[in-house]
Write a protein that holds these residues in place. Structure first.
Motif, short mmCIF file in Angstrom:
data_model
loop_
_atom_site.label_atom_id
_atom_site.label_comp_id
_atom_site.label_asym_id
_atom_site.label_seq_id
_atom_site.Cartn_x
_atom_site.Cartn_y
_atom_site.Cartn_z
N ASP A 197 0.80 -1.22 0.00
CA ASP A 197 0.00 0.00 0.00
C ASP A 197 0.84 1.28 0.00
OD1 ASP A 197 -2.31 -1.49 -0.05
OD2 ASP A 197 -2.58 -1.46 2.13
N ARG A 198 2.04 1.18 -0.56
CA ARG A 198 2.91 2.36 -0.66
C ARG A 198 3.49 2.41 -2.07
NH1 ARG A 198 4.59 4.08 4.61
NH2 ARG A 198 6.46 5.07 3.77
N LEU A 199 3.21 3.49 -2.77
CA LEU A 199 3.84 3.74 -4.06
C LEU A 199 5.09 4.56 -3.79
CD1 LEU A 199 4.06 3.89 -7.14
CD2 LEU A 199 2.46 5.79 -7.11
N THR A 200 6.24 4.00 -4.12
CA THR A 200 7.51 4.67 -3.86
C THR A 200 8.14 5.11 -5.17
OG1 THR A 200 7.86 3.28 -1.92
CG2 THR A 200 9.77 4.46 -2.76
N VAL A 201 8.57 6.36 -5.20
CA VAL A 201 9.18 6.93 -6.39
C VAL A 201 10.57 7.42 -6.03
CG1 VAL A 201 9.04 8.75 -8.12
CG2 VAL A 201 6.95 7.63 -7.33
N ASP A 202 11.59 6.84 -6.64
CA ASP A 202 12.97 7.27 -6.39
C ASP A 202 13.21 8.55 -7.20
OD1 ASP A 202 13.41 5.07 -4.80
OD2 ASP A 202 14.14 3.85 -6.46
N SER A 203 12.93 9.67 -6.60
CA SER A 203 13.03 10.96 -7.29
C SER A 203 14.10 11.82 -6.64
CB SER A 203 11.69 11.70 -7.25
OG SER A 203 11.82 13.00 -7.76
N ILE A 204 15.03 12.32 -7.46
CA ILE A 204 16.03 13.25 -6.94
C ILE A 204 15.48 14.67 -6.94
CG2 ILE A 204 17.97 11.83 -7.71
CD1 ILE A 204 18.30 13.77 -10.06
N VAL A 205 14.29 14.85 -7.52
CA VAL A 205 13.71 16.18 -7.63
C VAL A 205 12.90 16.52 -6.38
CG1 VAL A 205 12.18 17.65 -9.00
CG2 VAL A 205 13.60 15.93 -10.13
N GLN A 206 12.19 15.55 -5.83
CA GLN A 206 11.27 15.81 -4.73
C GLN A 206 11.46 14.82 -3.59
OE1 GLN A 206 8.16 15.74 -8.01
NE2 GLN A 206 7.04 16.69 -6.35
N ASN A 207 11.22 15.31 -2.38
CA ASN A 207 11.12 14.47 -1.20
C ASN A 207 9.81 14.82 -0.53
OD1 ASN A 207 13.80 13.00 -0.89
ND2 ASN A 207 14.50 15.10 -1.15
N ASP A 208 8.87 13.91 -0.54
CA ASP A 208 7.54 14.22 -0.05
C ASP A 208 6.78 12.94 0.29
OD1 ASP A 208 5.97 16.49 0.57
OD2 ASP A 208 6.36 17.31 -1.42
N THR A 209 5.75 13.09 1.10
CA THR A 209 4.83 11.99 1.39
C THR A 209 3.41 12.52 1.25
OG1 THR A 209 6.37 10.93 2.92
CG2 THR A 209 4.07 10.30 3.10
N ALA A 210 2.54 11.77 0.61
CA ALA A 210 1.15 12.17 0.45
C ALA A 210 0.25 10.94 0.52
CB ALA A 210 0.94 12.90 -0.87
N GLU A 211 -1.00 11.16 0.84
CA GLU A 211 -1.97 10.07 0.90
C GLU A 211 -2.93 10.20 -0.27
OE1 GLU A 211 -5.04 7.98 4.10
OE2 GLU A 211 -3.60 9.51 4.74
N LEU A 212 -3.10 9.13 -1.02
CA LEU A 212 -3.97 9.15 -2.18
C LEU A 212 -5.43 9.26 -1.78
CD1 LEU A 212 -4.09 8.94 -5.30
CD2 LEU A 212 -4.32 6.48 -5.03
N GLY A 213 -5.83 8.47 -0.78
CA GLY A 213 -7.23 8.50 -0.34
C GLY A 213 -8.17 8.12 -1.46
N SER A 214 -9.20 8.94 -1.69
CA SER A 214 -10.19 8.66 -2.74
C SER A 214 -9.80 9.30 -4.07
CB SER A 214 -11.57 9.17 -2.31
OG SER A 214 -11.54 10.58 -2.11
N ARG A 215 -8.65 9.94 -4.12
CA ARG A 215 -8.25 10.60 -5.35
C ARG A 215 -7.77 9.60 -6.41
NH1 ARG A 215 -4.07 15.08 -3.31
NH2 ARG A 215 -3.44 13.38 -1.93
N VAL A 216 -7.74 10.06 -7.64
CA VAL A 216 -7.26 9.26 -8.77
C VAL A 216 -5.75 9.40 -8.87
CG1 VAL A 216 -7.26 9.07 -11.29
CG2 VAL A 216 -9.42 9.42 -10.07
N LEU A 217 -5.07 8.31 -9.15
CA LEU A 217 -3.65 8.36 -9.46
C LEU A 217 -3.53 8.50 -10.97
CD1 LEU A 217 -0.66 8.10 -8.65
CD2 LEU A 217 -0.90 5.62 -8.99
#
Length: 340
Positions: A197-217
């Motif tokens: 239940d965690r989508l992980t993105v190895d990004s050198i541009v951003q460091n962030d955490t967010a919750e998808l909830g009912s939103r669309v990916l």
């Protein structure tokens, strides 16, 4: 793409983490000329070029960008955060650039002010101060400059770019239709993984955490982008992740690769796959090959998958790392064609 930060997030993260229920996640694919244009602008306006292919789109766009008013485009290029009104909601199914720009241009003055303060708080950057005092005039200037950039730099080759982007949308649509969201999303780009239940993105541009909830990916393939991922995390109805589409640099490959190459392995596999296969002289990961060959991760991953399916490579996984090794067939192929 917006890189809006969550001001209330105190946890230190590495890359992006999107918390999502794998059983209920909803995924949409979008083909956005606005996102591709802004992604290219971030590179063209930068003094530190990402040049995985020095003869590719970067050089083409750099030449076309002569005379572009980059000062007027600073709200897109100079800051890590972009207010929400500067991203277009017309991402699905496939809007025109003009429609997306019209949506941004028609943003009410009150919303412009609110979202500039929402993005920057008390530390509003110099380029955004006019949006607080003269929002209509500032927005018109920005949209006019972006429209000129599109007309002069991107539009002449948008039809070529669109073919590659549509191919990627179809590839991902098939993956979503025939597998689970976790498996399909991980196929979008080698820097993305979805587990527990965690989508992980190895990004050198951003460091962030967010919750998808009912939103669309929302997954948005891009051609004119660094070999990484960009994201809109804090829009009320969606989280958008933009990624470099596999084969993006091949849009311009035919114009500068040596079409008279008589190498038989190249004739058999194609220039990129032959080059990648010849570079595998020990167990190696996608990221290592990407760095050595100066090719985007997504492109190397796509060709490694094809070479594996042909029986020329084996692969083994250790955690999130996958190593590729020549099979006996792959070794024999290189020997037959006397490839060093």
């Amino acid at each position: 793409m917006s890189t809006q930060r969550n001001r209330g997030e105190a946890e230190s993260t590495s890359g992006l983490t999107i918390l999502a229920d794998a059983a209920s996640v909803r995924v949409q694919l979008c083909l956005s000329p606005h996102c591709s244009t802004v992604a290219s602008l971030l590179e063209v306006a930068s003094t530190n070029w990402w040049s995985a292919d020095p003869n590719g789109w970067q050089r083409v766009f750099e030449k076309r960008a002569t005379g572009v008013d980059f000062a007027a485009l600073a709200p897109y290029t100079a800051y890590p955060a972009v207010p929400r009104f500067l991203t277009s909601a017309l991402d699905n199914p496939a809007p025109t650039f003009a429609a997306q720009l019209d949506e941004i241009r028609s943003t009410p003055d009150a919303r412009v002010r609110v979202e500039v303060l929402e993005a920057f708080g008390d530390a509003v950057p110099r380029a955004y101060l006019p949006f607080l005092t003269s929002p209509r005039r500032s927005l018109e200037r920005l949209c006019a400059a972006l429209e000129r950039y599109w007309d002069q730099v991107v539009a002449p080759c948008w039809s070529q770019m669109r073919v590659t982007l549509e191919r990627e949308v179809l590839r991902m649509a098939y993956a979503l239709a025939t597998s689970t969201p976790e498996v399909a999303i991980a196929q979008a780009h080698p820097a993305m993984s979805f587990a527990e239940d965690r989508l992980t993105v190895d990004s050198i541009v951003q460091n962030d955490t967010a919750e998808l909830g009912s939103r669309v990916l929302m997954l948005t393939p891009l051609i004119c982008a660094p070999d990484g991922l960009l994201a809109d995390l804090y829009v009320h109805d969606r989280i958008k992740v933009g990624y470099a589409a596999p084969g993006a640099e091949d849009v311009w490959a035919a114009s500068h690769e040596n079409t008279s190459d008589t190498n038989q392995l190249t004739a058999l596999l194609g220039a990129r796959r032959a080059r990648i296969l010849a570079a595998i002289d020990r167990p190696v990961t996608t990221s290592v090959l990407s760095a050595e060959l100066r090719l985007p991760l997504a492109t190397v991953s796509e060709h490694l998958t094809a070479l594996h399916s042909l029986g020329f490579l084996t692969r083994s996984r250790a955690g999130r790392t996958v190593e590729y090794t020549l099979t006996a067939l792959g070794t024999n192929l290189l020997q037959v064609f006397d490839t060093p």
